[in-house]
Design an enzyme around this catalytic site. Sequence first.
Site, PDB file in Angstrom:
ATOM      1  N   GLY B  41       0.836  -1.198   0.000  1.00  0.00           N
ATOM      2  CA  GLY B  41       0.000   0.000   0.000  1.00  0.00           C
ATOM      3  C   GLY B  41       0.865   1.240   0.000  1.00  0.00           C
ATOM      4  O   GLY B  41       1.935   1.270   0.604  1.00  0.00           O
ATOM      5  N   GLY B  43      -0.610   4.550   0.267  1.00  0.00           N
ATOM      6  CA  GLY B  43      -1.374   5.731   0.657  1.00  0.00           C
ATOM      7  C   GLY B  43      -0.622   6.521   1.709  1.00  0.00           C
ATOM      8  O   GLY B  43       0.596   6.383   1.846  1.00  0.00           O
ATOM      9  N   LEU B  44      -1.339   7.338   2.459  1.00  0.00           N
ATOM     10  CA  LEU B  44      -0.652   8.157   3.463  1.00  0.00           C
ATOM     11  C   LEU B  44       0.141   7.295   4.415  1.00  0.00           C
ATOM     12  O   LEU B  44       1.306   7.579   4.720  1.00  0.00           O
ATOM     13  CB  LEU B  44      -1.672   8.979   4.242  1.00  0.00           C
ATOM     14  CG  LEU B  44      -2.216  10.196   3.517  1.00  0.00           C
ATOM     15  CD1 LEU B  44      -3.237  10.896   4.386  1.00  0.00           C
ATOM     16  CD2 LEU B  44      -1.082  11.154   3.170  1.00  0.00           C
ATOM     17  N   ALA B  45      -0.471   6.220   4.897  1.00  0.00           N
ATOM     18  CA  ALA B  45       0.225   5.375   5.863  1.00  0.00           C
ATOM     19  C   ALA B  45       1.365   4.617   5.192  1.00  0.00           C
ATOM     20  O   ALA B  45       2.513   4.670   5.650  1.00  0.00           O
ATOM     21  CB  ALA B  45      -0.758   4.404   6.506  1.00  0.00           C
ATOM     22  N   HIS B 272     -20.873   8.592   5.793  1.00  0.00           N
ATOM     23  CA  HIS B 272     -20.615  10.042   5.734  1.00  0.00           C
ATOM     24  C   HIS B 272     -21.885  10.771   5.337  1.00  0.00           C
ATOM     25  O   HIS B 272     -22.550  10.394   4.378  1.00  0.00           O
ATOM     26  CB  HIS B 272     -19.509  10.303   4.698  1.00  0.00           C
ATOM     27  CG  HIS B 272     -18.896  11.643   4.834  1.00  0.00           C
ATOM     28  ND1 HIS B 272     -19.586  12.789   4.558  1.00  0.00           N
ATOM     29  CD2 HIS B 272     -17.658  12.042   5.217  1.00  0.00           C
ATOM     30  CE1 HIS B 272     -18.787  13.831   4.769  1.00  0.00           C
ATOM     31  NE2 HIS B 272     -17.623  13.396   5.172  1.00  0.00           N
ATOM     32  N   ARG B 343     -20.141  12.824  12.322  1.00  0.00           N
ATOM     33  CA  ARG B 343     -20.713  12.250  11.113  1.00  0.00           C
ATOM     34  C   ARG B 343     -21.801  11.231  11.387  1.00  0.00           C
ATOM     35  O   ARG B 343     -22.827  11.215  10.706  1.00  0.00           O
ATOM     36  CB  ARG B 343     -19.594  11.589  10.305  1.00  0.00           C
ATOM     37  CG  ARG B 343     -18.656  12.615   9.742  1.00  0.00           C
ATOM     38  CD  ARG B 343     -17.454  11.973   9.106  1.00  0.00           C
ATOM     39  NE  ARG B 343     -16.637  13.010   8.484  1.00  0.00           N
ATOM     40  CZ  ARG B 343     -15.476  12.769   7.888  1.00  0.00           C
ATOM     41  NH1 ARG B 343     -14.996  11.546   7.844  1.00  0.00           N
ATOM     42  NH2 ARG B 343     -14.796  13.748   7.346  1.00  0.00           N
ATOM     43  N   HIS B 414     -18.217   5.448   3.819  1.00  0.00           N
ATOM     44  CA  HIS B 414     -17.062   6.298   3.570  1.00  0.00           C
ATOM     45  C   HIS B 414     -15.760   5.723   4.120  1.00  0.00           C
ATOM     46  O   HIS B 414     -14.743   5.702   3.446  1.00  0.00           O
ATOM     47  CB  HIS B 414     -17.340   7.661   4.205  1.00  0.00           C
ATOM     48  CG  HIS B 414     -16.221   8.637   4.080  1.00  0.00           C
ATOM     49  ND1 HIS B 414     -15.709   8.977   2.853  1.00  0.00           N
ATOM     50  CD2 HIS B 414     -15.531   9.351   4.993  1.00  0.00           C
ATOM     51  CE1 HIS B 414     -14.733   9.864   3.037  1.00  0.00           C
ATOM     52  NE2 HIS B 414     -14.601  10.094   4.311  1.00  0.00           N
ATOM     53  N   ARG B 448     -15.189   7.868  13.408  1.00  0.00           N
ATOM     54  CA  ARG B 448     -14.025   8.720  13.225  1.00  0.00           C
ATOM     55  C   ARG B 448     -14.472  10.163  13.027  1.00  0.00           C
ATOM     56  O   ARG B 448     -15.431  10.428  12.324  1.00  0.00           O
ATOM     57  CB  ARG B 448     -13.234   8.274  12.000  1.00  0.00           C
ATOM     58  CG  ARG B 448     -12.024   9.117  11.721  1.00  0.00           C
ATOM     59  CD  ARG B 448     -11.211   8.573  10.571  1.00  0.00           C
ATOM     60  NE  ARG B 448     -11.917   8.598   9.301  1.00  0.00           N
ATOM     61  CZ  ARG B 448     -12.123   9.709   8.585  1.00  0.00           C
ATOM     62  NH1 ARG B 448     -11.711  10.868   9.037  1.00  0.00           N
ATOM     63  NH2 ARG B 448     -12.752   9.631   7.433  1.00  0.00           N
ATOM     64  N   LEU B 454      -6.421  11.406   7.979  1.00  0.00           N
ATOM     65  CA  LEU B 454      -5.116  11.807   7.472  1.00  0.00           C
ATOM     66  C   LEU B 454      -4.118  11.827   8.625  1.00  0.00           C
ATOM     67  O   LEU B 454      -2.981  11.381   8.503  1.00  0.00           O
ATOM     68  CB  LEU B 454      -5.212  13.189   6.830  1.00  0.00           C
ATOM     69  CG  LEU B 454      -6.242  13.330   5.704  1.00  0.00           C
ATOM     70  CD1 LEU B 454      -6.204  14.729   5.113  1.00  0.00           C
ATOM     71  CD2 LEU B 454      -5.980  12.313   4.613  1.00  0.00           C
TER      72      LEU B 454
END
Lengths: 242, 652, 251
Positions: B41, B43-45, B272, B343, B414, B448, B454
């Site tokens: 992966g 992504g950000l992580a 969401h 949310r 979401h 969350r 993020l």
Amino acid sequence: MWLINSSIGRKLVMSVSGLGLILFLTFHMAMNAVALFSGEGYNMVCEFLGANWYALVATVGLAALVVIHIVYAFILQIQNRRARGSERYAVTAKPKGVEWASQNMLVLGIIVILGLALHLVHFWSKMQLTEIVGGHEALVYQGLAIAPTNGAALIAINFSNPLTVAIYVIWLAAIWFHLSHGFWSALHTIGWNGKNWIKRLEVISNVYTTIIVIGFIAVPLLFLAQSLIDSNFVLEYVKNTL
Amino acid sequence: MATIDSKIPEGPLAEKWTNYKAHQKLVNPANKRKLDIIVVGSGLAGASAAATLGDLGFKVKCFCIQDSPRRAHSIAAQGGINAAKNYQNDGDSVYRLFYDTIKGGDYRSREANVYRLAEVSNNIIDQCVAQGVPFAREYGGTLANRSFGGAQVSRTFYARGQTGQQLLLGAYSALSYQVNQGNVELFTRCEMLDLVLVKDENGKERARGIIYRDLVTGEIKRCSAHAVVIGTGGYGNAYFLSTNAMGSNGSAAMQCYRKGAWFANPAFAQIHPTCIPVHGDKQSKLTLMSESLRNDGRIWVPKKLEDAKALQAGTKKPNDIPDEDRDFYLERRYPAFGNLVPRDVASRAAKERCDKGFGVNNTGLAVFLDFKYAIQRLGKQAVADRYGNLFDMYEEITDDNPYETPMMIFPAIHYTMGGIWVDYELQTSIPGLFAIGECNFSDHGANRLGASALMQGLADGYFVLPYTIQNYLADQIQVPRFSTDLPEFEAAEKAVKDKIEKIMAIKGTRSVDSIHKELGHIMWEYVGMGRTEQSLKTALAELEKVEKVFWSDLRVVGVADTLNIELEKALRLLDFIEIGKLMAYDALNREESCGGHFREEHQTPEGEALRHDDQFSYVACWEFQGEGKQPELQKEPLNYEYIKVQTRNYKN
Amino acid sequence: MEKNISFTLKVWRQRGPKEKGAFKEYKMQDIPTDTSFLEMLDILNEQLVNKGEEPVVFDHDCREGICGMCSLYVNGHPHGPSTGATTCQLYMRKFKDGDVITVEPWRSAGFPVIRDLMVDRGAYDKIMQAGGYVSINTGGVPDGNAIPISKEKADLAMDAASCIGCGACVAACKNGSAMLFVSAKVSQLALLPQGQVEAARRAKAMLAKMDELGFGNCTNTRACEAECPKCISISNIARLNREFISAKFKD
């Protein structure tokens, strides 16, 4: 050498040589403008720029600029075609905001070269070249020998032919298109541009190019018009310059 | 049943992370070079972890299914990233961010993890600024902030409506730097298809590699390492329609689950509230409108049922309904937070109104998000400056102009809070296997907060995993690089090939997407926003049927040993079915309502979520027992030492 | 608002990078105008699969215009006739009943076709790896507010940074030049004090990589800017030129 190996380097060469040629065109146009007012004055300029050492050095420099500009144009064109890949798009559309000239610089450039060749035959070969090889007359017009420094007479003679003038107009139109893109593009390539300047440069480039081209085009048109109005105009004019 | 050790360090809450770092084992630079780490992966992580581990000197192999790490779906996050900087001097602190996150998560997350997250949040902002992330700035040159749902301070940093993009590109550039330095090797268009476990000399199974498919050539290949990190995101696409990217999938997580990693709290999926409503059966995904819109937009439905009917029939336009006939239901129900409730609360409130018949579009499944009032208050230009790009996007999709007519929104799947169980070190129940970002069950509890995904992804990747993984690897320095010729690799590869062969041999009549849509429908109907014991049992029965259809009637055209997009989707769909079952099991077990999980049997008289802390204050860890068998539940109790567990209250 | 249209799709089909491709025509019937272009291709693929034919391969992922994965050349425009939008943000209401819609892959030597409409944009990753970053480690950086940055600069950097790396600039350029992409990253980092430190090195390294990978020379036709889904300005190219030329003169 980064002027050969890097794309921006190659573009810089195009840009600087192009700007040099624009500068030359500006001088040339200013010189031509003299012919609009006084054949005598124009011939003084011709004499000054004959086969003198400084004029020769400038000519060689100019020729070098032209050659560099053309050679680089072909190198860039070949590289760019290669970069495009072997398959072409089946459908293409010109996006908004893209000048026609910008995508046809090579074609325009080739028209400019052809026009230039003719122009050299018409004038330069009769003038500076003749002087260089030691000749004393550019040509003989109706029994009158025309000296190589008598540019004014050559103008009158050449531009009495409507076909020649028509070719010159097409040639200058191509120069207009070539410059309308080339001028701001050259400045863009040397890095002079920003969010606000991009519009300004385009306007400056169009205005400047138009002035130059009008200045050039005025001479053949004026002389053609005069020769059409008065069938004796050319002979009279030539006699006056002798 | 194994006992669950979440490895929370000793000491007071605020000192746990510092203590951990002070006492953990480290790997010296010469040894780091000898250790390989697989990061799945980007992504950000994943990207931040791979970059940081490479930067430390480990040899990293980073895998992604897209053509470039920069495409990961973190890129689509719009609103922002939270941090406890208190630059606005509005009373923010690490403790307050910690508290808001625990409360926002409805008291179903670990105190120590969340505190650490809040602690490192500030470092993330500094790191991103140093990378050249162009965060929004004030005229004075300092960083700007905005407010977000579930908080009473402005702590969200943003880069226009493209914060996720900018942070991901920051991580991607850090990753690119490490590729340049020779520390990270990229494997793009490669999909992990299995985790490989190898027994060490004590007979203990450790994660030692993966089997993957080169998506361009179709080749099945092996890769070995001393540790495997998965950062492959969430499993929201089990619902077919979600805000996730088309390629987002839960397969890597499921492979780990099948190899013995516990799957925690699968039922916790976030719905969401501000998405563009579904418009037809050909739709492929749902588009999110940033939560930041709720800062200035007011959410409403008509007060009178006849007005709603007229809107549904198209005989009335939204602007025909006078203000006094509009029900601003969030402001009515939650005066303190108004349109900025978390949310889950906002989504449920929308569903409640629509269930009662107040929905405002032809399907009756939409509510209004109205900017009329913001335009009156701030002027059209100011609204355009803040939300112009979002409004354009909305108009492009719906052909409605939000400056003139209210937007229509409806909740959509979401984010998934559930995921692979990890301990404080982000290590799963399999030694040597780590999970980071949305992929782990993590720090968000049952819900969350906006702008925290993020934060968590980058916290895990930049500042947590690079420390904790060393505590594991310090014991591995004697282990030489692995050969992929080991029998374990051979067996795993064979299993993958057999599975593919089996799928290719079905040769039925149904396309992958048609079965996936069926799965999504079941999930949304029975494991969606409101769940009951009955609906969940129905879901389990229906999922069995879908699985049967898959194995008996699926049609995958083409061949396996080349690029085959249908095969890729089929493999992922199989895992989505498994995830669906897992979600239903978990939702059935959790007989309470909390965060994104709403059991209709468990609500207060006002319709709010009703938790049963005495019975369910635990992390539900599900252990795979074999194909077709019900997974086994283990419980990790949640102890709150520093926070008083309360009923969430966004009213006053 | 809702209506259905029928049209002819001409889609480029190509098995592999070395194999010869050709257009194939598909008749599409009764497609609702509120489906997106990619959803329309999903419908086509569903029909193909049901007939036992292989689906049309194209890159796509987020379907909300930010990941930069989608890359179709529709009726002579990268990302189709809409401006400031990616292919996935293109809706069928842009087309009329009876239209012929031609769909091609990006065509450039730098982006070889993998299959059908899918191309290999790995070159962009390589350019980024050559210098599209600030050479810092994780940790050990100053506080986010330690260096004030003017809003104007930050906004300009953000304009450049909004590049999604889709490759439309190369696809649109008759020279196959990647200058808009390279200049956007160089500009973003050169505008910010954090990236200024190694701005010269970055410009040289990224440009050299771009040239090495066979992209063409920019001739300022502005096609890239006109087709860029994020409307990135060519003033970034001027900035790259400036950065590069001054770096070379300093050497």
